[in-house]
Design an enzyme around this catalytic site. Structure first.
Site, PDB file in Angstrom:
ATOM      1  N   LEU A  65       0.835  -1.201   0.000  1.00 49.47           N
ATOM      2  CA  LEU A  65       0.000   0.000   0.000  1.00 49.47           C
ATOM      3  C   LEU A  65       0.873   1.256   0.000  1.00 49.47           C
ATOM      4  O   LEU A  65       2.065   1.182   0.292  1.00 49.47           O
ATOM      5  CB  LEU A  65      -0.906  -0.033   1.238  1.00 49.47           C
ATOM      6  CG  LEU A  65      -1.810  -1.275   1.334  1.00 49.47           C
ATOM      7  CD1 LEU A  65      -2.513  -1.334   2.683  1.00 49.47           C
ATOM      8  CD2 LEU A  65      -2.825  -1.286   0.202  1.00 49.47           C
ATOM      9  N   PRO A  66       0.268   2.415  -0.320  1.00 43.42           N
ATOM     10  CA  PRO A  66       1.104   3.607  -0.484  1.00 43.42           C
ATOM     11  C   PRO A  66       1.840   4.075   0.785  1.00 43.42           C
ATOM     12  O   PRO A  66       3.049   4.291   0.731  1.00 43.42           O
ATOM     13  CB  PRO A  66       0.104   4.681  -0.959  1.00 43.42           C
ATOM     14  CG  PRO A  66      -1.028   3.918  -1.565  1.00 43.42           C
ATOM     15  CD  PRO A  66      -1.112   2.633  -0.770  1.00 43.42           C
ATOM     16  N   THR A  95       6.309   0.906   2.031  1.00 45.05           N
ATOM     17  CA  THR A  95       7.290   1.725   2.737  1.00 45.05           C
ATOM     18  C   THR A  95       6.514   2.694   3.627  1.00 45.05           C
ATOM     19  O   THR A  95       5.805   3.573   3.116  1.00 45.05           O
ATOM     20  CB  THR A  95       8.162   2.534   1.746  1.00 45.05           C
ATOM     21  OG1 THR A  95       8.795   1.626   0.848  1.00 45.05           O
ATOM     22  CG2 THR A  95       9.209   3.339   2.481  1.00 45.05           C
ATOM     23  N   LYS A 170      15.120   0.981   4.685  1.00 51.65           N
ATOM     24  CA  LYS A 170      14.520   1.379   3.407  1.00 51.65           C
ATOM     25  C   LYS A 170      14.486   2.911   3.271  1.00 51.65           C
ATOM     26  O   LYS A 170      14.751   3.465   2.194  1.00 51.65           O
ATOM     27  CB  LYS A 170      13.108   0.786   3.323  1.00 51.65           C
ATOM     28  CG  LYS A 170      12.226   1.332   2.226  1.00 51.65           C
ATOM     29  CD  LYS A 170      12.689   0.939   0.839  1.00 51.65           C
ATOM     30  CE  LYS A 170      11.811   1.609  -0.209  1.00 51.65           C
ATOM     31  NZ  LYS A 170      12.292   1.437  -1.547  1.00 51.65           N
ATOM     32  N   LYS A 245       6.974  11.322   0.133  1.00 47.64           N
ATOM     33  CA  LYS A 245       6.601  10.644   1.386  1.00 47.64           C
ATOM     34  C   LYS A 245       7.839  10.056   2.065  1.00 47.64           C
ATOM     35  O   LYS A 245       8.054  10.237   3.262  1.00 47.64           O
ATOM     36  CB  LYS A 245       5.587   9.535   1.087  1.00 47.64           C
ATOM     37  CG  LYS A 245       5.301   8.610   2.250  1.00 47.64           C
ATOM     38  CD  LYS A 245       4.855   7.223   1.802  1.00 47.64           C
ATOM     39  CE  LYS A 245       5.856   6.522   0.951  1.00 47.64           C
ATOM     40  NZ  LYS A 245       5.693   5.097   0.768  1.00 47.64           N
TER      41      LYS A 245
HETATM   42  P1  NAD Z   1       0.648   2.651  -6.225  1.00 51.45           P
HETATM   43  O1  NAD Z   1       0.056   3.931  -5.795  1.00 51.45           O
HETATM   44  O2  NAD Z   1       0.919   2.372  -7.658  1.00 51.45           O
HETATM   45  O3  NAD Z   1      -0.265   1.417  -5.690  1.00 51.45           O
HETATM   46  C1  NAD Z   1      -0.877   1.376  -4.445  1.00 51.45           C
HETATM   47  C2  NAD Z   1      -2.142   0.554  -4.587  1.00 51.45           C
HETATM   48  O4  NAD Z   1      -2.762   0.376  -3.301  1.00 51.45           O
HETATM   49  C3  NAD Z   1      -3.202   1.229  -5.486  1.00 51.45           C
HETATM   50  O5  NAD Z   1      -3.587   0.337  -6.519  1.00 51.45           O
HETATM   51  C4  NAD Z   1      -4.356   1.526  -4.515  1.00 51.45           C
HETATM   52  O6  NAD Z   1      -5.628   1.456  -5.127  1.00 51.45           O
HETATM   53  C5  NAD Z   1      -4.158   0.433  -3.483  1.00 51.45           C
HETATM   54  N1  NAD Z   1      -4.798   0.703  -2.189  1.00 51.45           N
HETATM   55  C6  NAD Z   1      -4.694   1.801  -1.406  1.00 51.45           C
HETATM   56  N2  NAD Z   1      -5.409   1.637  -0.272  1.00 51.45           N
HETATM   57  C7  NAD Z   1      -5.972   0.405  -0.346  1.00 51.45           C
HETATM   58  C8  NAD Z   1      -6.828  -0.345   0.511  1.00 51.45           C
HETATM   59  N3  NAD Z   1      -7.247   0.128   1.681  1.00 51.45           N
HETATM   60  N4  NAD Z   1      -7.217  -1.572   0.105  1.00 51.45           N
HETATM   61  C9  NAD Z   1      -6.806  -2.086  -1.085  1.00 51.45           C
HETATM   62  N5  NAD Z   1      -5.985  -1.425  -1.936  1.00 51.45           N
HETATM   63  C10 NAD Z   1      -5.585  -0.197  -1.565  1.00 51.45           C
HETATM   64  O7  NAD Z   1       1.986   2.496  -5.359  1.00 51.45           O
HETATM   65  P2  NAD Z   1       3.265   1.582  -5.686  1.00 51.45           P
HETATM   66  O8  NAD Z   1       4.173   2.331  -6.597  1.00 51.45           O
HETATM   67  O9  NAD Z   1       2.805   0.210  -6.035  1.00 51.45           O
HETATM   68  O10 NAD Z   1       3.971   1.575  -4.246  1.00 51.45           O
HETATM   69  C11 NAD Z   1       3.465   0.827  -3.161  1.00 51.45           C
HETATM   70  C12 NAD Z   1       4.456   0.935  -2.009  1.00 51.45           C
HETATM   71  O11 NAD Z   1       5.743   0.439  -2.454  1.00 51.45           O
HETATM   72  C13 NAD Z   1       4.677   2.361  -1.513  1.00 51.45           C
HETATM   73  O12 NAD Z   1       4.835   2.352  -0.124  1.00 51.45           O
HETATM   74  C14 NAD Z   1       5.980   2.772  -2.215  1.00 51.45           C
HETATM   75  O13 NAD Z   1       6.669   3.767  -1.478  1.00 51.45           O
HETATM   76  C15 NAD Z   1       6.719   1.442  -2.254  1.00 51.45           C
HETATM   77  N6  NAD Z   1       7.701   1.279  -3.339  1.00 51.45           N
HETATM   78  C16 NAD Z   1       7.401   1.650  -4.618  1.00 51.45           C
HETATM   79  C17 NAD Z   1       8.342   1.465  -5.629  1.00 51.45           C
HETATM   80  C18 NAD Z   1       8.076   1.851  -7.074  1.00 51.45           C
HETATM   81  O14 NAD Z   1       9.024   1.842  -7.875  1.00 51.45           O
HETATM   82  N7  NAD Z   1       6.843   2.177  -7.451  1.00 51.45           N
HETATM   83  C19 NAD Z   1       9.590   0.890  -5.322  1.00 51.45           C
HETATM   84  C20 NAD Z   1       9.834   0.484  -4.012  1.00 51.45           C
HETATM   85  C21 NAD Z   1       8.890   0.685  -3.039  1.00 51.45           C
END
Ligand code: NAD
Length: 296
Positions: A65-66, A95, A170, A245
């Site tokens: 999740l975000p 994260t 992280k 964030k």
């Molecule tokens: P994103 O915004 O693409 O995806 C998050 C998903 O969570 C969305 O599809 C949203 O609809 C869903 N969501 C939110 N609340 C929810 C709930 N209550 N129930 C069900 N689904 C829910 O984000 P992301 O890029 O996939 O990143 C996710 C996490 O990974 C974050 O913490 C980010 O910091 C971390 N991260 C991202 C990357 C990257 O390259 N994108 C790399 C490493 C770490």
């Protein structure tokens, strides 16, 4: 093979869940956004109508999740922990703030559930390829339970320490990443404004002492790397607001420990300016536009 509930199918969660399906696990998926579920069900996952339904009977629950508010909101305020069967393992790959992670892990333990924080590094490319780095906080025993599943999504697994330690490590990594991406953008813009070809300059830096993850795999200049978000209008990837964030989490951690992070704070301000300019949803490598806004 384990029965796994996977919640949060965004840029990272979707390809991670897909790798678990490909490995033969029974995966039940859920996301607030219905379209996010489609690709997974086509590949063989089962869609659940709610988070509560997804975790029913699951041996392992994974969330991607975000931010802290989403993780605390789901597990604590909506009491998802109360719906998970006793003895199951919870793996949160988001994260989030170390304190939020520790709080959820303590509440999980009180309900007879082991939990690890397992934030990842490696970007969307690593998520698709199954080569992510997992940075785990929790007991060694819980990590060993998680390991076979993590190995299907990543290739490096580190035990950072007790609960929350994965998040601390992280956050340190991502602060450095934010600084390096801004620095790489600054260097490329300087070279281009002095007549260099961005591809030639990138090739030179990638084999010289300034090389880093951005110059090797995630170049911020459009057209330099075909598969990088920069060459796809900065769509997908790792959002500016997610980087902001993480830099905010670094700033909070620095306040608590009285650590000095001048470059981390500068980077946070740069990403904040960039986000406030309307780029919050773009990939974080679009920070290069702050330096090269007049680029053709
Ligand atoms: P994103 O915004 O693409 O995806 C998050 C998903 O969570 C969305 O599809 C949203 O609809 C869903 N969501 C939110 N609340 C929810 C709930 N209550 N129930 C069900 N689904 C829910 O984000 P992301 O890029 O996939 O990143 C996710 C996490 O990974 C974050 O913490 C980010 O910091 C971390 N991260 C991202 C990357 C990257 O390259 N994108 C790399 C490493 C770490």
């Amino acid at each position: 093979m384990s029965s796994i509930a996977f919640i949060g199918l965004g840029n990272m969660g979707a390809p991670m869940a897909l790798n678990l399906v490909k490995a033969g696990h029974q995966v039940v998926v859920y996301d607030l956004v219905a379209e996010a579920v489609g690709k997974l069900t086509e590949a063989g996952a089962r869609a659940a109508s709610s988070a509560d339904a997804a975790v029913e009977g699951a041996e392992i629950v994974i969330t991607m999740l975000p931010a802290s508010k989403h993780v605390e909101g789901l597990y604590l305020e909506r009491d998802l922990l109360g719906k998970i069967k006793t003895g199951a393992l919870v793996i949160d790959c988001s994260t989030i703030a170390p304190d939020a992670s520790r709080k959820v892990a303590a509440a999980a333990l009180a309900r007879g559930l082991e939990m690890v924080d397992a934030p990842v590094s490696g970007g969307t490319g690593g998520a698709v390829a199954g080569t992510l780095t997992f940075i785990v906080g929790g007991t060694s025993a819980a990590l060993e339970r998680a390991r076979p599943v993590l190995e299907k999504m990543g290739k490096n697994i580190f035990h950072a320490g007790e609960s929350g330690a994965g998040q601390v490590a992280k956050i340190c990594n991502n602060m450095l990443l934010g600084i390096l991406m801004a620095g790489t953008s600054e260097a490329l813009a300087l070279g281009v404004s002095n007549g260099l070809d961005p591809k030639v300059l990138s090739d030179i830096i990638a084999k010289s002492s300034g090389r880093n993850w951005a110059t090797e795999l995630y170049n911020p200049w459009p057209g330099v790397m075909e598969h990088a978000p920069a060459s796809k209008g900065y769509a997908g990837g790792f959002g500016v607001d997610l980087m902001l964030k993480d830099l905010g989490l670094a700033a909070e951690s620095a306040l608590v420990s009285r650590a000095s992070i001048p470059l981390g704070e500068l980077a946070r301000n740069l990403y904040s300016l960039h986000s406030n300019g309307g780029s919050g949803k773009l990939d974080f490598s679009s920070i290069v536009n702050l330096y090269a806004s007049d680029r053709e």
